[in-house]
Scaffold this motif. Structure first.
Motif, PDB file in Angstrom:
ATOM      1  N   ALA A 192      72.167  22.555  15.725  1.00 43.01           N
ATOM      2  CA  ALA A 192      73.130  23.475  16.305  1.00 43.01           C
ATOM      3  C   ALA A 192      74.456  23.591  15.732  1.00 43.01           C
ATOM      4  O   ALA A 192      75.084  24.727  15.836  1.00 43.01           O
ATOM      5  CB  ALA A 192      73.386  22.877  17.627  1.00 43.01           C
ATOM      6  N   ASP A 193      74.882  22.646  14.799  1.00 46.73           N
ATOM      7  CA  ASP A 193      76.250  22.897  14.166  1.00 46.73           C
ATOM      8  C   ASP A 193      76.398  24.084  13.221  1.00 46.73           C
ATOM      9  O   ASP A 193      77.226  24.720  12.931  1.00 46.73           O
ATOM     10  CB  ASP A 193      76.618  21.553  13.400  1.00 46.73           C
ATOM     11  N   VAL A 194      75.051  24.338  12.595  1.00 46.52           N
ATOM     12  CA  VAL A 194      75.086  25.471  11.697  1.00 46.52           C
ATOM     13  C   VAL A 194      75.364  26.982  12.357  1.00 46.52           C
ATOM     14  O   VAL A 194      76.166  27.827  12.035  1.00 46.52           O
ATOM     15  CB  VAL A 194      73.896  25.766  10.758  1.00 46.52           C
ATOM     16  N   LEU A 195      75.038  27.089  13.515  1.00 46.79           N
ATOM     17  CA  LEU A 195      75.348  28.184  14.618  1.00 46.79           C
ATOM     18  C   LEU A 195      76.655  28.251  14.972  1.00 46.79           C
ATOM     19  O   LEU A 195      77.442  29.249  14.787  1.00 46.79           O
ATOM     20  CB  LEU A 195      74.631  28.222  15.741  1.00 46.79           C
ATOM     21  N   ASP A 196      77.445  26.715  15.053  1.00 45.89           N
ATOM     22  CA  ASP A 196      78.820  26.950  15.248  1.00 45.89           C
ATOM     23  C   ASP A 196      79.575  27.346  14.011  1.00 45.89           C
ATOM     24  O   ASP A 196      80.593  27.992  14.148  1.00 45.89           O
ATOM     25  CB  ASP A 196      79.138  25.527  15.631  1.00 45.89           C
ATOM     26  N   GLU A 197      78.951  26.967  12.841  1.00 42.89           N
ATOM     27  CA  GLU A 197      79.589  27.618  11.606  1.00 42.89           C
ATOM     28  C   GLU A 197      79.722  28.972  11.678  1.00 42.89           C
ATOM     29  O   GLU A 197      80.820  29.623  11.149  1.00 42.89           O
ATOM     30  CB  GLU A 197      79.029  27.107  10.489  1.00 42.89           C
ATOM     31  N   VAL A 198      78.570  29.521  11.795  1.00 40.28           N
ATOM     32  CA  VAL A 198      78.582  31.303  12.004  1.00 40.28           C
ATOM     33  C   VAL A 198      79.527  31.735  12.969  1.00 40.28           C
ATOM     34  O   VAL A 198      80.386  32.647  12.827  1.00 40.28           O
ATOM     35  CB  VAL A 198      77.076  31.654  12.292  1.00 40.28           C
ATOM     36  N   ARG A 199      79.387  31.229  14.193  1.00 38.93           N
ATOM     37  CA  ARG A 199      80.362  31.350  15.191  1.00 38.93           C
ATOM     38  C   ARG A 199      81.829  31.587  14.761  1.00 38.93           C
ATOM     39  O   ARG A 199      82.594  32.240  14.814  1.00 38.93           O
ATOM     40  CB  ARG A 199      80.283  30.872  16.585  1.00 38.93           C
ATOM     41  N   HIS A 200      81.993  30.248  14.171  1.00 38.78           N
ATOM     42  CA  HIS A 200      83.732  30.128  13.646  1.00 38.78           C
ATOM     43  C   HIS A 200      84.038  31.227  12.726  1.00 38.78           C
ATOM     44  O   HIS A 200      85.039  31.747  12.570  1.00 38.78           O
ATOM     45  CB  HIS A 200      83.986  28.753  13.161  1.00 38.78           C
ATOM     46  N   THR A 201      83.092  31.334  11.556  1.00 36.48           N
ATOM     47  CA  THR A 201      83.338  32.663  10.439  1.00 36.48           C
ATOM     48  C   THR A 201      83.447  33.865  10.890  1.00 36.48           C
ATOM     49  O   THR A 201      84.339  34.345  10.425  1.00 36.48           O
ATOM     50  CB  THR A 201      82.228  32.300   9.391  1.00 36.48           C
ATOM     51  N   TRP A 202      82.592  33.942  11.881  1.00 34.11           N
ATOM     52  CA  TRP A 202      82.632  35.436  12.336  1.00 34.11           C
ATOM     53  C   TRP A 202      83.767  35.980  13.504  1.00 34.11           C
ATOM     54  O   TRP A 202      83.850  36.922  13.835  1.00 34.11           O
ATOM     55  CB  TRP A 202      81.245  35.878  13.179  1.00 34.11           C
ATOM     56  N   LYS A 203      84.399  34.773  13.773  1.00 25.19           N
ATOM     57  CA  LYS A 203      85.607  35.316  14.782  1.00 25.19           C
ATOM     58  C   LYS A 203      86.669  35.979  14.037  1.00 25.19           C
ATOM     59  O   LYS A 203      87.197  36.996  14.777  1.00 25.19           O
ATOM     60  CB  LYS A 203      86.142  33.908  15.236  1.00 25.19           C
ATOM     61  N   THR A 204      86.912  35.835  13.028  1.00 24.58           N
ATOM     62  CA  THR A 204      87.997  36.579  12.043  1.00 24.58           C
ATOM     63  C   THR A 204      87.624  36.683  10.665  1.00 24.58           C
ATOM     64  O   THR A 204      87.067  35.674  10.250  1.00 24.58           O
ATOM     65  CB  THR A 204      89.606  36.154  12.609  1.00 24.58           C
ATOM     66  N   PRO A 205      88.072  37.604   9.890  1.00 20.97           N
ATOM     67  CA  PRO A 205      88.003  37.635   8.891  1.00 20.97           C
ATOM     68  C   PRO A 205      88.590  36.373   8.027  1.00 20.97           C
ATOM     69  O   PRO A 205      89.819  35.827   8.469  1.00 20.97           O
ATOM     70  CB  PRO A 205      88.693  38.798   8.310  1.00 20.97           C
TER      71      PRO A 205
END
Length: 644
Positions: A192-205
């Motif tokens: 699940a942590d890799v999905l969290d990485e995407v979520r964090h990166t996509w929040k802002t440039p």
């Protein structure tokens, strides 16, 4: 002697081939690393040799526009009363699933010949975020389209079966992985942590971490150029930001972004700054995870490795007969000394194009590339040259990889993960999302636009790559003005670039505008009841009432007014106003049911303060209804008509 030469040549060929095979040796497929490509832009330059990207979609193979409407081309066969959407042979991975029309019917994924599906859920829950691991942000919906970027790997095969009687539009993009050790999709082995990485990166440039910063503040004079960054040692640009406040906005796109790597004969990037950063018709519109504009700053965080030297500059093109002001520019270039891995990484390039009224019968080209590399996205402004519905956005995308058509889409907005233009709360406005979005949408201006970045779904090519899109539902017959920037990596620079002439640097403004019932912006005064279908249907509830139509999208000028309305036995009287000034006398809409198409009703001068038209309606005896369809405005002294 001849024999010895043959042996030497054969030996050299074998060594070169061995080196190439070693450089691209397939290995074990890693699901976590696959999904991390959505949050690791540093991986973008890396080649994917031997991985063939293809797509199954519901497009009409006859060349017509039935790309899912009837459902006839939306499945490959039937099994036990169900629809088989895809039957893929492995090893491979599905990178993207898109549809504008999900249903509650079950969709099931069968792996490696198994008789029990490992994935089975309502089609709509593939995008709803309710079922792990199909969760935000890799799955979701907006601008009329539903998307899933969760990688779905398969070792031997993957069969996708739909339980409903009919499925409409869909696209399933996948990548063949010959020679790779792939384990089929298993929800028990998903970190699940890799999905969290995407979520964090996509929040802002994301500003690149651990980078050196080269900053500058300078003034750019008309007819001059300034160098923002220059290096004569190997390394890579991790990103750059260019801040000119609002000075880059407007109808004249005279500032050119010019970038060159190494000793390339042509620029890696040579494009109007507005277009490269995803402006739409003179205004910032794109705020993606990698490139766009935010809070007045234009940014690009696409990594750009180079071998020997790099140069980034701005060129301020002079415009005849126009006073151009100096521009105050500040910039930040993020860079490092990490060398390009020549065998494993391409260099970044961007191809700019604009065609005003492209030839009939020919696709509009985003890119026509030679060499080895991969395509990572594009931005696209789409302007119709005739007033009316945006039918040019019915055109399908078509992609050839190494001479073979691998991808054929179902409509322009579908390529950008959207759907249903001119429908409220669907593709009806600008909307910027992390990897895709709508740049604009206006029926009166007959224009729209979209962008899409390809991260995990980047499209690799070994020798050549062509990407074109139709202008019009069929046969490329709709007159349009298309502008695009294609982003890609390659082992060589383009052979040439298109010169942004003064005409091509000027935003087109139509002089004919059509307002339709759908998406019409109006206000009501007391005394009137309104309903919408094919017409704006009004009914006077008191003695009279008013409906005011907002015209703020339209450029300032003097316009002739035309209205399409229905004459009927209950037709009321009506007249037109601009603010408190009457435009027409009272006119009756009572009649036997005829449609008064594009009836001339006078003229008006629009300014930003007076950009509205009011229709006053009064009862005529017992008759108190007024039904109108299209309001048309035509600028006086308009250009010559461009006909289909």
């Amino acid at each position: 002697m001849k024999f010895r030469i043959q042996i030497i040549l054969a030996t050299l060929f074998a060594v070169a081939l061995t080196q190439r095979l070693v450089a691209v040796q397939p290995g074990r497929y890693d699901w976590a690393e696959e999904i991390r490509t959505l949050s690791r832009p540093d991986q973008l330059p890396r080649y994917r040799t031997g991985c063939i990207v293809e797509e199954i979609s519901s497009y009409d193979p006859t060349g017509g526009n039935d790309d899912g409407f009837s459902g006839r081309y939306s499945y490959i066969r039937k099994e036990n009363g169900k629809l088989v959407l895809a039957d893929l042979k492995g090893p491979g991975v599905i990178n993207r699933i898109h549809t504008p029309t999900p249903t509650c019917d079950t969709i099931s994924f069968y792996f490696d010949g198994e008789t029990t599906p490992r994935i089975s859920l309502p089609f709509e829950d593939l995008f709803s975020g309710k079922v792990f691991p199909f969760v935000e942000p890799v799955c979701g919906n907006e601008i009329g389209g539903f998307f899933c970027y969760l990688p779905i790997p398969y070792e031997k095969s993957c069969k996708i079966v739909f339980s409903g009687e009919k499925i409409l539009f869909h696209q399933i993009q996948y990548r063949n992985l010959p020679g790779y050790d792939v384990k089929s999709f298993d929800t028990n082995n998903i970190p699940a942590d890799v999905l969290d990485e995407v979520r964090h990166t996509w929040k802002t440039p994301a500003i690149p971490a651990n980078a050196r910063v080269a900053g500058s503040r300078t003034t750019l004079e008309p007819g001059k150029e300034i160098i923002l960054y220059r290096s004569t040692r190997p390394g890579r640009i991790l990103g750059f930001e260019i801040d000119g406040g609002t000075s880059f906005e407007g109808l004249n796109k005279d500032v050119i972004l010019s970038v060159r790597w190494d000793n390339d004969k042509t620029e890696a990037i040579y494009a109007p700054l507005q277009d490269f950063f995803g402006y739409a018709y003179g205004k910032p519109a794109m705020s993606s995870v990698l490139v766009g504009s935010k809070d007045g700053v234009n940014y690009c965080y696409i990594p750009c490795p180079y071998d020997q030297k790099a140069e980034i500059k701005l060129i301020y093109k002079q415009r005849k007969g126009v006073k151009q002001e100096p521009l105050r520019i500040s910039s930040k270039i993020y860079h490092s000394d990490k060398k390009r891995d020549i065998a494993a990484e391409g260099k970044f390039y961007a191809t700019w194009n604009r065609e005003i009224n492209p030839p009939k019968g020919r696709y509009y080209p985003f890119a026509d590339l030679k060499g080895k590399g991969h395509y990572v996205g594009n931005v696209h402004q789409a302007q119709g040259l005739v007033p009316g519905m945006t039918l040019f956005f019915e055109g399908d995308d078509s992609i050839r990889v190494d001479g073979v058509m691998r991808i054929h889409g179902t409509g322009s907005e579908d390529f950008y993960n959207g759907g249903w233009y001119a429908v409220m709360d669907r593709w009806d406005r600008d909307m910027s999302l992390p990897v895709h979005g709508a740049l604009d949408y206006s029926l009166p201006m007959a224009r729209t636009g979209g962008y899409r970045l390809c991260l995990s779904d980047k499209m690799s090519f070994e020798n050549d790559f062509y990407f074109g899109i139709e202008h019009g539902p069929e046969k490329n017959e709709y007159p349009v003005d298309y502008t695009s920037v294609a982003y890609y990596y390659c082992d060589r620079a383009p052979s040439q670039h298109r010169e942004p002439t003064e005409e091509l640097r000027t935003v087109y403004l139509p002089d004919k505008h059509t307002f339709y019932p759908q998406l019409m912006d109006f206000n009501l005064a007391r005394g009137l009841k309104v309903s919408l279908d094919d017409y704006v249907r009004t009914e006077v509830t008191e003695q009279s009432g008013k409906i005011r139509i907002n015209l703020s999208e339209i450029p300032e000028g003097r316009y002739r007014i035309y209205l399409t309305y229905l004459e009927k036995s209950t037709g009321a009287d009506f007249r037109l106003w601009q603010r408190q000034n009457p435009i027409t006398e009272w006119k009756s809409s009572r009649g036997s049911g005829a449609v008064r198409e594009k009836c001339p009703l006078g003229e008006m001068y629009l300014t930003p303060q007076t950009a509205s038209l009011t229709i006053e309606i009064r009862k005529n005896g017992g008759a108190g209804t007024f039904d109108f369809e299209c309001l048309c405005l035509e600028k006086e002294g308009n250009q010559a008509d461009i006909t289909r």
